[in-house]
Design a protein around this motif. Structure first.
Motif, short mmCIF file in Angstrom:
data_model
loop_
_atom_site.label_atom_id
_atom_site.label_comp_id
_atom_site.label_asym_id
_atom_site.label_seq_id
_atom_site.Cartn_x
_atom_site.Cartn_y
_atom_site.Cartn_z
N PRO A 107 15.14 -10.39 -4.23
CA PRO A 107 15.90 -9.13 -4.27
C PRO A 107 15.49 -8.23 -5.43
N ALA A 108 15.15 -8.82 -6.57
CA ALA A 108 14.75 -8.01 -7.74
C ALA A 108 13.49 -7.22 -7.41
N PHE A 109 12.58 -7.82 -6.67
CA PHE A 109 11.34 -7.13 -6.28
C PHE A 109 11.66 -5.97 -5.34
N HIS A 110 12.60 -6.21 -4.45
CA HIS A 110 13.02 -5.15 -3.52
C HIS A 110 13.59 -3.95 -4.28
N HIS A 111 14.47 -4.21 -5.25
CA HIS A 111 15.06 -3.12 -6.03
C HIS A 111 14.00 -2.36 -6.83
N TRP A 112 13.03 -3.09 -7.35
CA TRP A 112 11.96 -2.43 -8.13
C TRP A 112 11.14 -1.50 -7.24
N VAL A 113 10.83 -1.97 -5.99
CA VAL A 113 10.05 -1.14 -5.05
C VAL A 113 10.85 0.10 -4.68
N MET A 114 12.14 -0.05 -4.45
CA MET A 114 12.96 1.10 -4.08
C MET A 114 13.03 2.13 -5.20
N ARG A 115 13.09 1.65 -6.47
CA ARG A 115 13.17 2.57 -7.61
C ARG A 115 11.85 3.28 -7.86
N THR A 116 10.76 2.57 -7.72
CA THR A 116 9.45 3.14 -8.09
C THR A 116 8.75 3.86 -6.94
N ILE A 117 8.89 3.34 -5.71
CA ILE A 117 8.19 3.93 -4.58
C ILE A 117 9.13 4.68 -3.66
N GLY A 118 10.22 4.07 -3.35
CA GLY A 118 11.16 4.70 -2.43
C GLY A 118 10.90 4.25 -1.01
N LEU A 119 11.97 4.24 -0.20
CA LEU A 119 11.86 3.69 1.16
C LEU A 119 10.88 4.48 2.02
N GLN A 120 11.01 5.82 2.01
CA GLN A 120 10.14 6.62 2.88
C GLN A 120 8.67 6.51 2.47
N ASN A 121 8.43 6.57 1.18
CA ASN A 121 7.04 6.42 0.70
C ASN A 121 6.49 5.03 1.00
N LEU A 122 7.37 4.02 0.89
CA LEU A 122 6.95 2.65 1.20
C LEU A 122 6.50 2.57 2.65
N TRP A 123 7.30 3.14 3.56
CA TRP A 123 6.95 3.10 4.97
C TRP A 123 5.66 3.86 5.26
N ILE A 124 5.47 4.99 4.58
CA ILE A 124 4.24 5.77 4.78
C ILE A 124 3.02 4.98 4.30
N LEU A 125 3.17 4.30 3.15
CA LEU A 125 2.07 3.47 2.64
C LEU A 125 1.75 2.34 3.62
N GLU A 126 2.79 1.69 4.16
CA GLU A 126 2.58 0.62 5.13
C GLU A 126 1.92 1.16 6.41
N LEU A 127 2.33 2.38 6.79
CA LEU A 127 1.73 3.02 7.97
C LEU A 127 0.23 3.22 7.77
N ILE A 128 -0.15 3.71 6.60
CA ILE A 128 -1.57 3.98 6.32
C ILE A 128 -2.38 2.68 6.34
N LEU A 129 -1.86 1.66 5.64
CA LEU A 129 -2.60 0.40 5.55
C LEU A 129 -2.69 -0.31 6.92
N THR A 130 -1.57 -0.30 7.65
CA THR A 130 -1.57 -0.97 8.96
C THR A 130 -2.48 -0.26 9.95
N THR A 131 -2.44 1.09 9.91
CA THR A 131 -3.33 1.85 10.78
C THR A 131 -4.79 1.54 10.47
N ALA A 132 -5.10 1.37 9.20
CA ALA A 132 -6.47 1.00 8.81
C ALA A 132 -6.85 -0.36 9.38
N VAL A 133 -5.89 -1.28 9.39
CA VAL A 133 -6.15 -2.61 9.97
C VAL A 133 -6.45 -2.48 11.46
N LEU A 134 -5.63 -1.71 12.16
CA LEU A 134 -5.78 -1.61 13.62
C LEU A 134 -7.04 -0.84 14.00
N VAL A 135 -7.32 0.24 13.27
CA VAL A 135 -8.49 1.06 13.58
C VAL A 135 -9.78 0.38 13.15
#
Length: 825
Positions: A185-213
């Motif tokens: 949970p501490a890691f989750h809170h740190w990610v939310m404070r530093t990156i934010g949920l929307q930015n986190l999802w966008i980052l995951e979208l970019i990396l995952t798309t790179a995997v698929l493409v």
């Protein structure tokens, strides 16, 4: 009878048993195709055509089905070209080679460029075709020449290793960012404070798309076209599962208002991990599949590359491909024999274990046959080539093993019927699963429907089903070749495991097939060192096989023949002559009677020998009997142990022979053979086999001679002694290179172990799908609240194929069934 043409093709795009079924149906739909067999383990198709022109239809059908044959191009120079007519004739000669799709010859630069089906055509085939037309092949330049299975799998493994590494580097951050928060949970809170949920999802979208493409593109390039052709395969399941998880997540990120709040969850990590784990599984498959053909690679590796050829008195290092029949070849200590031939001079011992499985080096002198691929010992010799290229014994062995490895066993029929509908059924189950979860599942029902549907798509594994049989056949028959047991027909693997009776020919199979001197008893006061040279001197003048046995025994015991005068051969009686002024007679008792020689002193000895099936011959000097000699067809080394081992496996042993009943009974009693059929003519052997089959069951016949060919063909499984005749070998299902019955025990052992291995693989493949597809669909959720993650489903699917391949590879460790016999030989 219409001639047929056998074609071997290497295919692209085979990934699972469903692919095999579709490629098979595409080929069998052609009227010109007599039969077709697809091998998923080595990506090959063995096709029997009614006419050579049908090859283009086969290539087109495979292309349309989505499994194109590999085509290769070879460029080389052509000698003796002088005009346009030469070009036409050279192109015509190349085009006659079955498997060549295009042939272009350029007069200006005197080079040819030929495109052909990989696996069907070799450079030597093209060279022979050109040479026969009068245009020898010169230097060549490869443009992707046909590769060995090992080379192709090594390249595939290296490529998949790179893709897996890239996919892992991209997927790991996605997995850690998404799943790490659930674990810490501490890691989750740190990610939310530093990156934010929307930015986190966008980052995951970019990396995952790179995997698929990037690394995952191969699944979409193959999977979606297969769906369009209404022929979904394993790639289709992976592509649908990954794109569903990715697409759902994209909607959550880019159009969240489409979904209710409870369903706004991303599954980028599932899509990325699915691709990564499937690539990992494919990588491990490629590595293991390459190892299944290791036996063929070792056999190919036995072929020498060059030979020292005598040309006009000079010794010239020559490429093997340039050797012809009649070439005189010099072999130094430790060198490998280049081609088959006959020794002209010199003497040595040759290690033939890689061909026969026998560990003891074989003596070679003038007149002895030598085999390509065998290793010379410390001596040197010169031999004349009698077979080169594809006509050598080693080439025939490689061909037989490849044919057996490409066979389809009867047990595979069940797998084929199931895999025809397996992938469409999985697609249907996935759709039903999603519909049920969407309508009746707890909130968020859409999310649960997606997870369950994707898991069903990913966890289903037709690959394991398709690999279960061919990989075991490949490894089993390959290991058999290393033990000196060649399965000419893969079907014999399954039939041997169900055999009830083994019928053995006597002469040349149970026995050596030629007479040998087994005993010699001298009259009182006589000495062998005096008598034996006299006997051998007279017998050396005769060409009778018994005479050869006596001379051989005398030579082994140091007796040197002397000059003989007034030699006479008395047909049906014996031989006579004068040696050092003494009249020597050697022959049967009736021959002794004609010269009034009394042999009564040896009566008791002869009676004992008769009970053992031995034939007595007498020797007399100047009218006095001096010795009695026992001649018999000796039982081969290892025969007793082999028959005992076959009995231990619960098999009934029968002996079928043209010899008389009394001699056959003596041998049968000594060896513990329970059924004897004697005084049988060649056509009578077939009738005897039919009778045995009716009373006992599935029957195996073991023989070696021309007169055994009908019986070998008639038996459920025919096993030919490899030292026998070509006719016997060509009509058999299994060939024993060692030339004795120990190979029969190895054949049965290989059959039973291979069939056991296949059944283990099939059980795992079917049980895995039957057990885990319902789990992926969510059958455990109502009772335990467990819903399988798509990422775990991908890992399980990858491991299923690896398990099957690893299990098949265990056959490589199969030992000689009678190792103590081998050691004592």
């Amino acid at each position: 009878m219409t001639d047929s043409f056998d074609v071997k093709l290497i295919l692209n795009g085979l990934n699972c048993a469903s692919c095999v079924g579709r490629a098979q149906r595409a080929l069998e739909s052609l009227p010109e195709v007599q039969s077709a067999a697809i091998n998923l383990a080595i990506d090959t198709a063995h096709v029997k055509l009614l006419n050579a022109q049908a090859l283009s239809s086969v290539l087109n059908a495979l292309e349309q089905a989505g499994y194109p044959a590999r085509l290769q191009t070879l460029e080389f120079s052509v000698d003796n070209l002088s005009c346009a007519s030469c070009v036409g004739r050279a192109e015509a000669a190349l085009s006659t080679v079955l498997g060549v799709t295009q042939a272009h010859v350029n007069l200006a630069n005197e080079r040819a460029q030929v495109t052909f089906a990989e696996g069907q055509v070799s450079s030597s085939d093209l060279s022979h075709a050109l040479a026969s037309a009068g245009y020898p092949m010169g230097s060549r330049q490869d443009h992707g020449m046909p590769q060995s299975v090992q080379q192709r799998k090594d390249e595939e493994y290296a490529q998949l290793k790179r893709l897996t590494a890239v996919s892992f580097l991209l997927a790991f951050p996605v997995f850690m960012l998404e799943m790490g928060g659930h674990a810490w949970p501490a890691f989750h809170h740190w990610v939310m404070r530093t990156i934010g949920l929307q930015n986190l999802w966008i980052l995951e979208l970019i990396l995952t798309t790179a995997v698929l493409v990037g690394p995952g593109r191969r699944f979409f390039e193959k999977g979606f076209p297969a769906l369009v052709r209404r022929a979904p395969d394993m790639n289709s399941l992976v592509a649908l599962g990954a794109i569903a998880a990715w697409g759902y997540s994209v909607v959550v990120v880019c159009a969240p208002w489409v979904l209710p709040d409870s369903a706004r969850v991303v599954y980028f990590e599932a899509a990325a991990v699915i691709v990564t784990l499937i690539l990992l599984g494919r990588m491990l498959e490629a590595r293991a599949k390459g190892r299944t053909g290791a036996a063929i690679e070792r056999l190919v590796g036995l072929q020498a590359k060059t030979a020292r050829v005598e040309i006009s008195g000079d010794i010239v290092e020559t490429e093997i491909s340039d050797l012809g029949v009649g070439a005189v070849i010099h072999v130094r200590p430790g060198e490998r024999v280049a081609v088959d031939g006959v020794v002209l001079s010199g003497q040595s011992y040759i290690d033939e274990s890689m061909i026969s499985g026998e560990p003891i080096p074989v003596s070679k002198a003038e007149g002895a046959d030598v085999i390509s691929g065998t290793v010379n010992g410390t001596g040197s010799f010169v031999f004349r080539a009698t077979a080169v290229g594809n006509d050598t014994m080693l080439a025939h062995i490689i061909q037989m093993v490849e044919q057996a490895q490409g066979a389809k066993l009867p047990i595979q029929g069940l797998v084929d019927r199931i895999t025809m509908w397996f992938v469409p059924a999985i697609l249907g189950i996935a759709l039903i699963t999603m519909a049920v979860w969407a309508m009746f599942g707890p909130e968020p029902s859409i999310t649960h429907a997606l997870v369950a549907g994707v898991s069903v798509l990913i966890i289903a594994c037709p690959c394991a089903m398709g690999l279960a049989t061919p990989t075991s056949i490949m490894v089993g028959t390959g290991r058999g070749a290393e033990l000196g047991v060649l399965f000419r027909k893969g079907e014999a693997l399954q039939q041997l495991s169900g055999a009830k009776v083994v019928a053995l020919d006597k002469t040349g199979t149970i026995t050596a097939g030629h007479p040998a001197l087994t005993n010699i008893v001298l009259a009182e006061g006589r000495k062998q060192q005096v008598i034996l040279p006299l006997i051998a001197s007279v017998e050396a003048q005769s060409e009778h096989p018994v005479a050869a046995a006596i001379v051989r025994y005398a030579s082994e015991n140091g007796a040197k023949p002397a000059h003989v005068t007034d030699f006479q051969s008395h047909t049906g009686f014996g031989v006579s002559g004068y040696v050092e002024g003494q009249k020597v007679l050697v022959g049967a008792a009736r021959f002794m009677e004609t010269d009034n020689v009394d042999v009564s002193a040896f009566g008791d000895t002869c009676h004992v020998w008769a009970q053992d099936g031995k034939t007595p011959l007498f020797a007399a000097i100047d009218g006095v009997a001096v010795a009695v000699i026992a001649v018999a067809d000796p039982i081969k080394i290892g025969t007793r142990e082999a028959i005992a081992a076959l009995h231990a496996q619960g098999l009934t042993i029968a002996m079928i022979t043209g010899d008389n009943k009394s001699t056959a009974s003596v041998i049968a009693k000594e060896l513990g053979i329970e059924t004897v059929i004697a005084d049988v003519l060649p056509d009578g052997k077939v009738a005897a086999l039919d009778q045995l089959r009716q009373t006992v069951g599935t029957l195996v016949f073991v023989g070696d001679g021309i007169n055994d060919a009908p019986a070998l063909a008639q038996a459920d499984v025919g096993i030919a002694i490899g030292t026998g005749t070509d006719v016997a070998i060509e009509t058999s299902d299994v060939v024993l290179m060692s030339g004795d019955l120990r190979g029969v025990v190895n054949a049965f052992n290989l059959s039973r172990k291979t069939m056991q291995n296949i059944k283990q693989n099939l059980f795992w493949a079917f049980a895995y799908n039957i057990a885990l597809v319902p789990v992926a669909a969510g059958i455990l959720y109502p009772m335990f609240g467990v819903l399988l993650s798509p990422a775990l489903a991908a890992g399980a699917m990858a491991l299923s194929s690896v398990f099957v391949l690893t299990n098949a590879l265990r056959l490589r460790r199969l030992k000689n069934a009678l190792p103590e016999i081998e050691a004592n030989t």
